[in-house]
Scaffold this active site. Sequence first.
Site, PDB file in Angstrom:
ATOM      1  N   LYS A 148       6.154  -1.659   1.910  1.00 53.68           N
ATOM      2  CA  LYS A 148       5.270  -1.208   2.254  1.00 53.68           C
ATOM      3  C   LYS A 148       3.836  -2.263   2.290  1.00 53.68           C
ATOM      4  O   LYS A 148       3.328  -1.871   1.119  1.00 53.68           O
ATOM      5  CB  LYS A 148       5.160   0.152   1.857  1.00 53.68           C
ATOM      6  CG  LYS A 148       3.294   1.237   3.309  1.00 53.68           C
ATOM      7  CD  LYS A 148       3.933   2.956   2.546  1.00 53.68           C
ATOM      8  CE  LYS A 148       2.482   3.504   3.469  1.00 53.68           C
ATOM      9  NZ  LYS A 148       3.087   3.492   4.744  1.00 53.68           N
ATOM     10  N   HIS A 207      -0.942 -20.895  -0.804  1.00 57.78           N
ATOM     11  CA  HIS A 207       0.342 -20.404  -0.637  1.00 57.78           C
ATOM     12  C   HIS A 207       1.317 -19.980  -1.378  1.00 57.78           C
ATOM     13  O   HIS A 207       1.701 -18.367  -2.032  1.00 57.78           O
ATOM     14  CB  HIS A 207       1.090 -20.792   0.140  1.00 57.78           C
ATOM     15  CG  HIS A 207       0.101 -20.832   1.928  1.00 57.78           C
ATOM     16  ND1 HIS A 207      -0.074 -21.852   2.217  1.00 57.78           N
ATOM     17  CD2 HIS A 207       1.484 -20.452   2.731  1.00 57.78           C
ATOM     18  CE1 HIS A 207      -0.443 -21.332   3.646  1.00 57.78           C
ATOM     19  NE2 HIS A 207       0.644 -20.850   4.288  1.00 57.78           N
ATOM     20  N   TYR A 215       1.169  -1.196  -0.015  1.00 55.98           N
ATOM     21  CA  TYR A 215       0.493   0.190  -0.569  1.00 55.98           C
ATOM     22  C   TYR A 215       0.542   1.435  -0.436  1.00 55.98           C
ATOM     23  O   TYR A 215       2.180   1.586  -0.011  1.00 55.98           O
ATOM     24  CB  TYR A 215      -1.270   0.146   0.699  1.00 55.98           C
ATOM     25  CG  TYR A 215      -0.731   0.751   2.448  1.00 55.98           C
ATOM     26  CD1 TYR A 215       0.565  -0.494   2.876  1.00 55.98           C
ATOM     27  CD2 TYR A 215      -0.701   1.785   2.956  1.00 55.98           C
ATOM     28  CE1 TYR A 215       0.707  -0.241   4.571  1.00 55.98           C
ATOM     29  CE2 TYR A 215      -0.275   1.777   4.562  1.00 55.98           C
ATOM     30  CZ  TYR A 215       0.969   0.576   4.905  1.00 55.98           C
ATOM     31  OH  TYR A 215       1.476   1.257   6.450  1.00 55.98           O
TER      32      TYR A 215
END
Length: 287
Positions: free
Chosen positions: A147, A102, A33
Site C-alpha cells: 500500500k 535515491h 499508508y
Amino acid sequence: MVQIVYLNGAFLPLEDARVPVLDRGFIFGDGVYEVIPVYSRHPFRLAEHLQRLQHSLDGIRLANPHSDVEWRELIREMIARNEGEDQYLYLHITRGVAKRDHAFPKDTPPTVFMMSSPLLPAAQALREHGVAAITAPDNRWLRCDIKAISLLPNVLLRQLAVDAGAAETVMLRDGFLSEGAASNIFVVKDGVLLAPPKDHLMLPGITYDVVLELAAAHGIPSRVGPVAEDTLRSADEIWLTSSTREVQAITRLDGSAVGAGEPGPLFQKMDRFYQDYKATIMRQPSL
Ligand code: PDD
C-alpha cells in the site's frame, strides 16, 4: 471543532502540521499508508490493518516505527480527539527527511503522520442504483500488494473514470481482472462469487476478506482465482469493495448495463450481511 492530526510524536491542529520539503514522501513518494474505518469509535479489523501495514513496511524495507501496542494507543487517542462516531483514519509513514539521493538514507527517523476524516454512509441513490465504472489497462508496477503512497498511476486511472462520469476504473492486466483504482472488484456469475487471488497484482483488501468470510458464513458459493475479461464483461453482477465505500454494486461497465442494470440479488444480500456484521461487532457499547 478543530481537526487534530498526529505528526512525529505530537497531536496538533491540521493547519499547524508541517513536513519539510526534503521529506522522501514528497520527493520520491517513498512511503506506505493505511486507511482504517472507525464505527461507533471502534477501529474496524485493526489487527488486520496493522498486519497489512507491517507487510507494506517490509515490502519497502522500512522498520516499523511503533509496536502494535503503541499503534493501538495512538489510534485510540486519535479517535478520541476527533469528532464523529464514524471516522476513517489515514496512517502514513515515509522514509523521513534527507538530502535528495535515491539510495536509502542512514539513521534517518521516519515521518509518521495520522489524520481522521468523517466516514459517511453511502447515499441512498447509490445503494438503490449502484455506480458506473469503466475499464482500463492496469499499467502499474508488479508490487501492487504494497500500500504505497506513490499513487500516481491510481490517480491517473481514477481520473479516467471521473472524466467519463463514472465512479471507478476497473483494471485489466493481460486479459484478467486485477482491481479498481482504489478498490477490490468481485464478479458474480451463475450464482458464484468470483474474486481475483491476493497476489502481487492487487492490494489484499481488508473489506475483500470480510466479504469472502461473509459469503462462506452464509452459504454463498465463492471461488478465488483469475477472473478473465470475458467473465467480467458477461457478469451477472459486479461489486467494488473498500474500507471507505464498503460494498457497492457496479451496474454499468463501459456504458453497458451489468446484468439487469440494477444492484443484483446477491449484492442485496451481501450489503445486508455486511451492515449486520458491522452492527453486531462494532455498535456494541461494551466494546
Ligand atoms: N484504498 N485496492 C486498492 C488499490 C486500494 O487503494 C484499496 C483501498 C483497496 C481496498 O482495500 P481495503 O478494503 O482494505 O480498504 C483495494 C483506500 C480506501 C484508499 O486509498 O483510500
